[in-house]
Write a protein that holds these residues in place. Structure first.
Motif, mmCIF file in Angstrom:
data_model
loop_
_atom_site.group_PDB
_atom_site.id
_atom_site.type_symbol
_atom_site.label_atom_id
_atom_site.label_comp_id
_atom_site.label_asym_id
_atom_site.label_seq_id
_atom_site.Cartn_x
_atom_site.Cartn_y
_atom_site.Cartn_z
ATOM 1 N N ARG A 1 57.990 61.267 5.992
ATOM 2 C CA ARG A 1 58.984 60.194 5.933
ATOM 3 C C ARG A 1 58.370 58.799 6.060
ATOM 4 O O ARG A 1 59.093 57.811 6.026
ATOM 5 C CB ARG A 1 60.032 60.403 7.026
ATOM 6 N N GLY A 2 57.053 58.712 6.223
ATOM 7 C CA GLY A 2 56.389 57.418 6.186
ATOM 8 C C GLY A 2 56.236 56.697 7.497
ATOM 9 O O GLY A 2 55.955 55.497 7.517
ATOM 10 N N LEU A 3 56.404 57.409 8.631
ATOM 11 C CA LEU A 3 56.237 56.738 9.923
ATOM 12 C C LEU A 3 54.781 56.346 10.152
ATOM 13 O O LEU A 3 54.491 55.345 10.807
ATOM 14 C CB LEU A 3 56.716 57.653 11.057
ATOM 15 N N GLY A 4 53.862 57.126 9.638
ATOM 16 C CA GLY A 4 52.442 56.839 9.782
ATOM 17 C C GLY A 4 51.647 57.895 9.048
ATOM 18 O O GLY A 4 52.209 58.836 8.476
ATOM 19 N N TRP A 5 50.319 57.754 9.056
ATOM 20 C CA TRP A 5 49.485 58.794 8.473
ATOM 21 C C TRP A 5 49.011 59.726 9.583
ATOM 22 O O TRP A 5 49.083 59.395 10.770
ATOM 23 C CB TRP A 5 48.284 58.197 7.722
ATOM 24 N N GLY A 6 48.547 60.889 9.202
ATOM 25 C CA GLY A 6 48.065 61.830 10.203
ATOM 26 C C GLY A 6 47.210 62.912 9.571
ATOM 27 O O GLY A 6 47.209 63.091 8.348
ATOM 28 N N MET A 7 46.488 63.629 10.420
ATOM 29 C CA MET A 7 45.669 64.757 9.980
ATOM 30 C C MET A 7 46.535 66.015 10.023
ATOM 31 O O MET A 7 46.995 66.428 11.094
ATOM 32 C CB MET A 7 44.445 64.915 10.878
ATOM 33 N N VAL A 8 46.749 66.620 8.858
ATOM 34 C CA VAL A 8 47.643 67.771 8.724
ATOM 35 C C VAL A 8 46.845 68.953 8.186
ATOM 36 O O VAL A 8 46.037 68.795 7.266
ATOM 37 C CB VAL A 8 48.817 67.435 7.781
ATOM 38 N N PRO A 9 47.036 70.156 8.742
ATOM 39 C CA PRO A 9 46.341 71.336 8.219
ATOM 40 C C PRO A 9 46.611 71.500 6.725
ATOM 41 O O PRO A 9 47.749 71.312 6.271
ATOM 42 C CB PRO A 9 46.937 72.495 9.017
ATOM 43 N N ASP A 10 45.580 71.866 5.967
ATOM 44 C CA ASP A 10 45.753 71.975 4.521
ATOM 45 C C ASP A 10 46.823 72.986 4.143
ATOM 46 O O ASP A 10 47.565 72.780 3.175
ATOM 47 C CB ASP A 10 44.424 72.304 3.832
ATOM 48 N N VAL A 11 46.948 74.075 4.932
ATOM 49 C CA VAL A 11 47.954 75.077 4.618
ATOM 50 C C VAL A 11 49.366 74.519 4.767
ATOM 51 O O VAL A 11 50.281 74.894 4.032
ATOM 52 C CB VAL A 11 47.760 76.334 5.497
ATOM 53 N N ALA A 12 49.568 73.576 5.713
ATOM 54 C CA ALA A 12 50.883 72.958 5.895
ATOM 55 C C ALA A 12 51.121 71.836 4.896
ATOM 56 O O ALA A 12 52.256 71.585 4.474
ATOM 57 C CB ALA A 12 51.012 72.426 7.320
ATOM 58 N N ALA A 13 50.036 71.157 4.501
ATOM 59 C CA ALA A 13 50.175 70.026 3.582
ATOM 60 C C ALA A 13 50.299 70.454 2.135
ATOM 61 O O ALA A 13 50.874 69.719 1.313
ATOM 62 C CB ALA A 13 48.969 69.099 3.737
ATOM 63 N N ALA A 14 49.787 71.629 1.773
ATOM 64 C CA ALA A 14 49.685 72.046 0.374
ATOM 65 C C ALA A 14 50.987 71.940 -0.420
ATOM 66 O O ALA A 14 51.009 71.332 -1.501
ATOM 67 C CB ALA A 14 49.119 73.462 0.288
ATOM 68 N N PRO A 15 52.115 72.493 0.065
ATOM 69 C CA PRO A 15 53.344 72.402 -0.743
ATOM 70 C C PRO A 15 53.848 70.965 -0.897
ATOM 71 O O PRO A 15 54.405 70.611 -1.944
ATOM 72 C CB PRO A 15 54.345 73.263 0.036
ATOM 73 N N LEU A 16 53.666 70.137 0.119
ATOM 74 C CA LEU A 16 54.109 68.744 0.044
ATOM 75 C C LEU A 16 53.202 67.930 -0.874
ATOM 76 O O LEU A 16 53.666 67.018 -1.569
ATOM 77 C CB LEU A 16 54.137 68.132 1.444
ATOM 78 N N LEU A 17 51.928 68.242 -0.903
ATOM 79 C CA LEU A 17 51.024 67.594 -1.843
ATOM 80 C C LEU A 17 51.371 67.988 -3.275
ATOM 81 O O LEU A 17 51.366 67.154 -4.188
ATOM 82 C CB LEU A 17 49.573 67.981 -1.531
#
Length: 294
Positions: A230-246
Motif C-alpha cells: 500500500r506504499g507506507l514504505g519499502w521493506g525486505m520481503v521473502p521472495d516466496v511472499a513477494a513473488a505473486p505481488l511482483l
C-alpha cells in the motif's frame, strides 16, 4: 543426588507460565504447593533457581533444570505411549520459529508431521532464537546460528532470500532519481521490530555508510507485506511472499539483482526422541521446497 520430579515440574511450569498462579493452574495444585516445591528444589540445590519477577524468570542455574524438566517430560510421554499405548500422552514440543518462516514454509512441516504431538510454537527472530535453546525454553528452533548450542544437533536448512521491494507509486515518489544514499536517507521504510536488522543490512550494502531514515515498526508478516504493497514504505520481503505481488505489478524491486540471503539452521535437543526425529525430517523436507541451497 536425586532430583524430585514434582519439584522439577513445578520449576519448569513457573518459568514457562510466568507466574506461580498460572503454574498452579497448569499442574492442578494450589499456588502454595507450587511455591513449596520450588523452594524445596532451591534448598536441595543450594541456590536460587527462579527470580520472583513479573514474569518469573529462571536464573542461570535454573535454566539447566528447566531444560532437564522438558527432556524428562518428553521422554516420559513417549515411553508411556510405547509401553502402555496411552493415547492421551501426546508429548508437548516447544519450538522457536522466526516470523517469516512461520508465515511461509514452516506450516507445511508441522501439518505433515506423522506423529502426534502438542506443539508450542514461539515466534522469535532467527538471530535470537538460539538463546531460547540455551535457556531451555524450547526444544528446537529455526535459527541463523550455525554453531550448535551445547547439547543440541544442528542441520542446515537453506537460505531465505529477501528482496527490497516497494509499491510502484512509492518507488516513483521516493526513488524517481535513482536508489542513491540521499534518497535512502529520507525514504520511509518498514521494520518488523527492533530486533529486525534486514533493512539496516541492505542500507549498508547499498550506501556503504550509516543512514537513519524514518522507520515504521510492523510486527506482523502479513501486515508488513500489505503495508509495503500500500506504499507506507519499502521493506525486505521473502521472495516466496513477494513473488505473486511482483508478478501482478503490485510490488517492484528497488534494486534489481540485489537481495539478502539469510542462512537458516534447525537445532534441536540431542535426544533419542521419535517426536524430535519426525519433526526434524518434516522441517528439513519443507525447507528444501522453499529455501535456497543449502
Amino acid at each position: 543426588m536425586e532430583i524430585d520430579g514434582a519439584q522439577l515440574a513445578a520449576l519448569a511450569a513457573v518459568v514457562d507460565e510466568g507466574t506461580f498462579e498460572a503454574a498452579a493452574r497448569r499442574l492442578h495444585v494450589t499456588p502454595s504447593a507450587v511455591s513449596q516445591r520450588v523452594k524445596g528444589l532451591e534448598q536441595a540445590m543450594g541456590q536460587v533457581l527462579v527470580r520472583r519477577s513479573r514474569p518469573c524468570r529462571a536464573t542461570d542455574a535454573g535454566h539447566a533444570l528447566v531444560r532437564l524438566a522438558g527432556q524428562t517430560a518428553l521422554l516420559q510421554s513417549e515411553a508411556l505411549v510405547a509401553v502402555r499405548g496411552v493415547t492421551g500422552a501426546a508429548p508437548r514440543v516447544s519450538v522457536a520459529v522466526n516470523a517469516d518462516s512461520l508465515s511461509t514454509w514452516f506450516p507445511a512441516a508441522i501439518a505433515e508431521l506423522p506423529i502426534r504431538a502438542r506443539l508450542d510454537l514461539r515466534r522469535e527472530d532467527q538471530d535470537h532464537s538460539a538463546e531460547l535453546l540455551r535457556d531451555g525454553s524450547v526444544m528446537a528452533a529455526v535459527t541463523a546460528d550455525p554453531q550448535a548450542v551445547q547439547g543440541c544437533r544442528v542441520r542446515p536448512l537453506g537460505a531465505m532470500r529477501y528482496l527490497p521491494v516497494g509499491s510502484p507509486s512509492y518507488v516513483t515518489q521516493w526513488f524517481g532519481g535513482g536508489l542513491d544514499p540521499a534518497a535512502l536517507a529520507v525514504a520511509p521504510l518498514l521494520t518488523f521490530n527492533r530486533k529486525d536488522a534486514l533493512q539496516v543490512r541492505f542500507l549498508r550494502q547499498v550506501s556503504r555508510r550509516p543512514l537513519e531514515p524514518p522507520v515504521h515498526y510492523v510486527p506482523s508478516s502479513s501486515a508488513f507485506v500489505e503495508l509495503v504493497r500500500r506504499g507506507l514504505g519499502w521493506g525486505m520481503v521473502p521472495d516466496v511472499a513477494a513473488a505473486p505481488l511482483l508478478a501482478d505489478g503490485e510490488l517492484v524491486v528497488l534494486a534489481p539483482g540485489r537481495h539478502l540471503d539469510i542462512p537458516l539452521y534447525w537445532q534441536h535437543w540431542k535426544l533419542e526422541s521419535a517426536v524430535l526425529d519426525a519433526l526434524t525430517t518434516s522441517v528439513v523436507a519443507a525447507a528444501r521446497e522453499v529455501l535456497h541451497g543449502p
